[in-house]
Design a protein around this motif. Structure first.
Motif, PDB file in Angstrom:
ATOM      1  N   ALA A  26     -63.433 -10.916  38.918  1.00  0.00           N
ATOM      2  CA  ALA A  26     -63.315 -11.911  38.249  1.00  0.00           C
ATOM      3  C   ALA A  26     -63.267 -12.644  36.311  1.00  0.00           C
ATOM      4  O   ALA A  26     -63.930 -12.256  36.325  1.00  0.00           O
ATOM      5  CB  ALA A  26     -64.792 -12.978  39.077  1.00  0.00           C
ATOM      6  N   THR A  32     -64.617 -14.560  42.304  1.00  0.00           N
ATOM      7  CA  THR A  32     -63.974 -13.966  43.012  1.00  0.00           C
ATOM      8  C   THR A  32     -62.959 -13.566  42.149  1.00  0.00           C
ATOM      9  O   THR A  32     -61.833 -13.648  41.353  1.00  0.00           O
ATOM     10  CB  THR A  32     -62.920 -14.557  44.134  1.00  0.00           C
ATOM     11  OG1 THR A  32     -63.530 -15.909  44.793  1.00  0.00           O
ATOM     12  CG2 THR A  32     -62.225 -14.195  44.883  1.00  0.00           C
ATOM     13  N   VAL A  47     -56.407 -12.875  46.499  1.00  0.00           N
ATOM     14  CA  VAL A  47     -57.526 -13.089  46.209  1.00  0.00           C
ATOM     15  C   VAL A  47     -58.558 -12.253  46.643  1.00  0.00           C
ATOM     16  O   VAL A  47     -58.268 -11.673  48.040  1.00  0.00           O
ATOM     17  CB  VAL A  47     -58.357 -14.522  46.318  1.00  0.00           C
ATOM     18  CG1 VAL A  47     -60.118 -15.029  46.463  1.00  0.00           C
ATOM     19  CG2 VAL A  47     -57.494 -15.254  45.525  1.00  0.00           C
ATOM     20  N   SER A  49     -61.227 -11.554  49.081  1.00  0.00           N
ATOM     21  CA  SER A  49     -62.176 -11.173  49.441  1.00  0.00           C
ATOM     22  C   SER A  49     -61.673 -11.404  50.740  1.00  0.00           C
ATOM     23  O   SER A  49     -61.028 -12.173  51.116  1.00  0.00           O
ATOM     24  CB  SER A  49     -62.420 -13.183  48.866  1.00  0.00           C
ATOM     25  OG  SER A  49     -63.606 -13.813  49.717  1.00  0.00           O
ATOM     26  N   GLY A  54     -66.015 -13.412  53.733  1.00  0.00           N
ATOM     27  CA  GLY A  54     -66.414 -13.710  51.983  1.00  0.00           C
ATOM     28  C   GLY A  54     -66.722 -12.892  51.812  1.00  0.00           C
ATOM     29  O   GLY A  54     -66.534 -12.486  50.050  1.00  0.00           O
ATOM     30  N   PRO A  56     -65.476  -8.723  49.474  1.00  0.00           N
ATOM     31  CA  PRO A  56     -64.344  -8.012  48.511  1.00  0.00           C
ATOM     32  C   PRO A  56     -64.438  -7.221  49.755  1.00  0.00           C
ATOM     33  O   PRO A  56     -65.066  -6.774  50.946  1.00  0.00           O
ATOM     34  CB  PRO A  56     -65.136  -7.499  47.736  1.00  0.00           C
ATOM     35  CG  PRO A  56     -66.487  -8.194  47.416  1.00  0.00           C
ATOM     36  CD  PRO A  56     -67.039  -8.576  48.535  1.00  0.00           C
ATOM     37  N   GLY A 117     -58.599 -17.454  41.127  1.00  0.00           N
ATOM     38  CA  GLY A 117     -60.191 -16.762  41.400  1.00  0.00           C
ATOM     39  C   GLY A 117     -61.045 -17.480  41.039  1.00  0.00           C
ATOM     40  O   GLY A 117     -62.547 -16.877  41.183  1.00  0.00           O
TER      41      GLY A 117
END
Length: 118
Positions: A26, A32, A47, A49, A54, A56, A117
């Motif tokens: 991030a 993120t 992203v 996520s 949510g 990684p 992010g």
């Protein structure tokens, strides 16, 4: 939309081996990270996520793809996403999509908007 010169540089295109993926932390003040996948001259950025919970996606740095390098895989629960559009095709978040990030390739650099992010 700002000029690509104002966009954040993730890396150079050649820093991502063709057919592979690479993660990026991030930005300062962000929460993120992002990841990029290279397909020849094309680079896609998402992203990092999973839309299900949510977390990684990768279990270890830069391991976003399945063994055949055909799908993005979430390590938490095995959801599988198409590389070309980030849509989940199997797993608990089927039908959801990864958040795509606009990409500009400028003089061999992979650039994303400064707020990606965040």
């Amino acid at each position: 939309m700002s000029d690509a010169a104002d966009w954040r540089v993730l890396c150079r295109v050649e820093d991502i081996p063709d057919g592979e993926a690479r993660g990026f932390p991030a930005p300062p003040g962000g929460f993120t990270g992002l990841f990029a996948i290279r397909r020849g001259a094309r680079v896609l950025v998402y992203v990092n996520s999973c839309p299900h919970i949510g977390l990684p996606l990768e279990p270890v740095p830069d391991r976003f793809l399945d063994r055949k390098r055909e799908m993005i895989v979430c390590a938490a629960h095995g959801a599988r996403f198409r590389i070309e559009d980030g849509e989940c095709v199997s797993g608990p978040c089927m039908g959801d999509v990864l958040e795509a990030v606009e990409v500009r390739l400028v003089e061999g650099e992979v650039r994303v908007p400064p707020d990606a992010g965040i």
